[in-house]
Each structure stands twice: as structure tokens, then as C-alpha cells.
Design an enzyme around this catalytic site. Sequence first.
Site, short mmCIF file in Angstrom:
data_model
loop_
_atom_site.label_atom_id
_atom_site.label_comp_id
_atom_site.label_asym_id
_atom_site.label_seq_id
_atom_site.Cartn_x
_atom_site.Cartn_y
_atom_site.Cartn_z
N ASP A 65 0.23 1.96 2.24
CA ASP A 65 1.21 1.02 1.71
C ASP A 65 2.59 1.67 1.77
O ASP A 65 2.87 2.62 1.06
CB ASP A 65 0.84 0.68 0.25
CG ASP A 65 1.77 -0.39 -0.31
OD1 ASP A 65 2.31 -1.19 0.48
OD2 ASP A 65 1.95 -0.42 -1.54
N TRP A 71 1.22 2.66 -8.31
CA TRP A 71 1.90 1.43 -8.72
C TRP A 71 0.83 0.53 -9.35
O TRP A 71 -0.22 0.28 -8.74
CB TRP A 71 2.50 0.79 -7.47
CG TRP A 71 3.23 -0.49 -7.67
CD1 TRP A 71 4.26 -0.72 -8.55
CD2 TRP A 71 3.02 -1.72 -6.96
NE1 TRP A 71 4.69 -2.02 -8.41
CE2 TRP A 71 3.95 -2.65 -7.45
CE3 TRP A 71 2.15 -2.13 -5.96
CZ2 TRP A 71 4.04 -3.96 -6.97
CZ3 TRP A 71 2.22 -3.42 -5.49
CH2 TRP A 71 3.16 -4.32 -5.99
N LYS A 96 13.01 -3.60 -0.09
CA LYS A 96 13.98 -2.58 -0.48
C LYS A 96 14.91 -2.23 0.68
O LYS A 96 16.11 -2.16 0.51
CB LYS A 96 13.29 -1.30 -0.94
CG LYS A 96 11.89 -1.47 -1.48
CD LYS A 96 11.85 -1.85 -2.92
CE LYS A 96 10.42 -2.17 -3.33
NZ LYS A 96 10.26 -2.43 -4.72
C1 LMR Z 1 8.43 -1.46 -8.46
O1 LMR Z 1 7.51 -0.65 -8.34
O2 LMR Z 1 9.21 -1.44 -9.41
C2 LMR Z 1 8.66 -2.49 -7.40
O3 LMR Z 1 7.73 -2.33 -6.38
C3 LMR Z 1 8.73 -3.87 -7.93
C4 LMR Z 1 7.44 -4.41 -8.41
O4 LMR Z 1 7.06 -5.48 -7.95
O5 LMR Z 1 6.78 -3.80 -9.26
#
Ligand code: LMR
Length: 398
Positions: free
Chosen positions: A212, A131, A247
Site C-alpha cells: 500500500d 493505519w 496526497k
Molecule cells: C491518514 O492516515 O490520516 C490519512 O490516510 C487519511 C485517512 O483516511 O485516514
Amino acid sequence: MFNHVSPYAGDPILGLMDKFAKDPRTDIKVNLGVGVYYTEDGQLPVLECVKSAEQTIANPPRPRGYLPMSGLPGYRKACQDLLFGKDSQAVSEGRVATIATLGGSGALKVGADFIHQWFPTAKCYVSKPTWGNHISIFEGAGMEVGEYPYYDAATIGVKFEEMCQFFEGLNEHDVVLLHPCCHNPTGVDLSREQWDIVLQIVKDKKLIPFMDIAYQGFGADMDGDAYAIRKAVEMGLTVFVSNSFSKNLSLYGERVGGLSVVAETKELADVVFGQLQFTVRRIYSSPPAHGNFVVDTVMNDDALFAQWVGEVYEMRDRIRLMRQKLQDSLTAKLPERDFSYFTKQQGMFSFTGLSAEQVARLQEEFAVYMVSNGRMCVAGLNNGNVEYVANAIAQVLQ
Ligand code: LMR
């Protein structure tokens, strides 16, 4: 004054939300970008357990004094029960310092600041890919961030040997950021056997595991998704865990998360707990009350808790159904291609392997929005749009 300030390019995920909202093609547009669960009707749900909790909170209305820097005790207990299990020895021994945070992002930030202060030479390693905000948050805390091998496009699996070798080469107290379940963005998780091996390396090399977990309940189930966390604790590791209720309680805007640090002794956990509070104090002082009230009310009431788990599993099962439908539809359209990865991956996301150009075509020609790295939020699919999306993908793949 501000001539030297460089412009912000925008966030690849949140920026996409803005763009989607402004897209005038309201009859066809499909949002598969941000990691948010939408119902079969395309709505953001308010969970029934949350509605009940909010009625309790409103009758009579609760005063809104400052919460403790660490959040409500009942909220912190809820995090601990979920992550470590109600019978956790580490929790009962007082070895777990938990604070409420502003979402999972807030937990990462507080944890990163703490680590950078007390382990100033530690570097942070994230999975390739991860992410995007993981990198921003740890770099923002002043840490150097590197990547460890993870996703294998050839097998749509994990580069497990390479990952292990990489971990073997790290320095004591380097941080490895791990996704216990529902890996973001790939949806590809380690097996239990693989976790056992990785955690042993983490232990032997004295690395700092930072786990996480933002999608607990969306993978296998509540306990199964916490396997890596509980195994690490059972192995005697000191571990950081950031968790999010965004979520699984559909409380995105309330910014409800937690940071837990498992220490070797209660005395050390108490010291860490104090420093975590100081970290919170100097960033935002204390968490907001409403989300703390809701989580505390839902999680510490047996009936509401059971209702909540049922509601999470409904979301999980609907996502699984959409994975299957998309896979079946695409396989029927392009039988020479293998789409089985849709049902092998777990959680909200599927890493489709679509190129940035193909993703851009989906957006321009079909108003189907996905992250440019090819990540699709499967939770944005429903029976009304899955065929349309399958058609669109098939066209850009041809
Ligand atoms: C995502 O990965 O889309 C979510 O965790 C929202 C975000 O804050 O990026």
C-alpha cells in the site's frame, strides 16, 4: 427495526478532523491529526499542474459519460509508470492488471474482496501498528486480520528479526500488508537490504504481498519510494499494489487511487483484470470521471509531469524542514531527551511516543490535535506554529 444496531464510535482520524473544525480556539489551534499536506500558510494546496490540467479539461468541457469499470486507460498507464517504472518488463509483457479506484482505500477494498473470494482461507497480516483502516477494510471484506511485529519503540526502528521470524511462520497465500515507503503511522521504513530479505521470505513462503503506497514522492523520491514494489516484481513475485494520488496530487476529495496486480503471465493478468472489474461493478460500478481526467492529463504530458514532480518535492522538502525545526526546538528545550527520530522518520508522519494522556493534554490545553496513538502529521506544521507546538509538547513531556 434498528434496536439491534450498535452505535458507531467514530473514526479515530476522521473524527478528529470534525472535532478540530469545531474547536473555537481559531487563533491557536493546530491540526496535526489527519494525513493531509498543508502549505506554509496553512492552506490545502491546489497544485499548479492540477490547475493547468483542469483548464484543459474545462476547455471545451468534457462530457461526463460513464467511465469504464477499470477507469481511463491513460490513468491506468499513469499508475503503472509510477509504480513499476516506464521501462517495466512486467508492464510491457501485459502481466500487470491495473484499475482506477476510489482512492487508496478503494484499492484496498477491491483487492481485499478479490482476495477473500479467490483465497477464502487466506488471513491478512498488518504491521503493528498500522493505519487503522487497513484492519477495518480487510475485516470488512470478511478476512481474519492479525498483526506482525514491526515498530520497536526502544530503538525507534523496526523489529526486523521478529518480523522475519513471524513471516517464516505464515501459511501459503496469507496476505502481508506492506508499506513500501513513509510507513503510516510510524514514519519508520525498512532499508533496501531489509526489503530484499523480507521479499525473499515472502517468495519462499508463497505469501501474497499487498503493498500500500499512499505517499510516493514524500520519502526519498518517486523512484526510490517504489523500490520494494519494483524489487518484488523483479524477483518474480505476484504482488498487489494499492496506490493513492490523494496526497501527492493534493486531490483528497476526488478519490483517486489505483489497484495493480502483477501476475505470472499475461493470460492470468487478463483474467484477474476481468475479476477486478466485476468487483468494482458490484460495489460502485465505475469510478468518477473528474479525478481520472486530471490524473490522465497531468501524468501523460511531459511538461505537466515534470512540474508535478517538482511540486511534490517542494512538499517533501518543506516537511523535512519542519521535522528539523521541531527537533531543534525540542532539543533546545529538553536537552536530556533524544528527538533525533523526527528527522530519521520519513514522509508525513512522526510517531512521537507521546501517550494517549499526553496527546489529550495537547488537545485540551493547547488546541494541538494529534492521533491518540501519538502519530503527528508533520505536514501540518509551519514556521508560524512550529515553536508553539514545540512548547506545547515540551510542557506535556515535563
Ligand atoms: C491518514 O492516515 O490520516 C490519512 O490516510 C487519511 C485517512 O483516511 O485516514
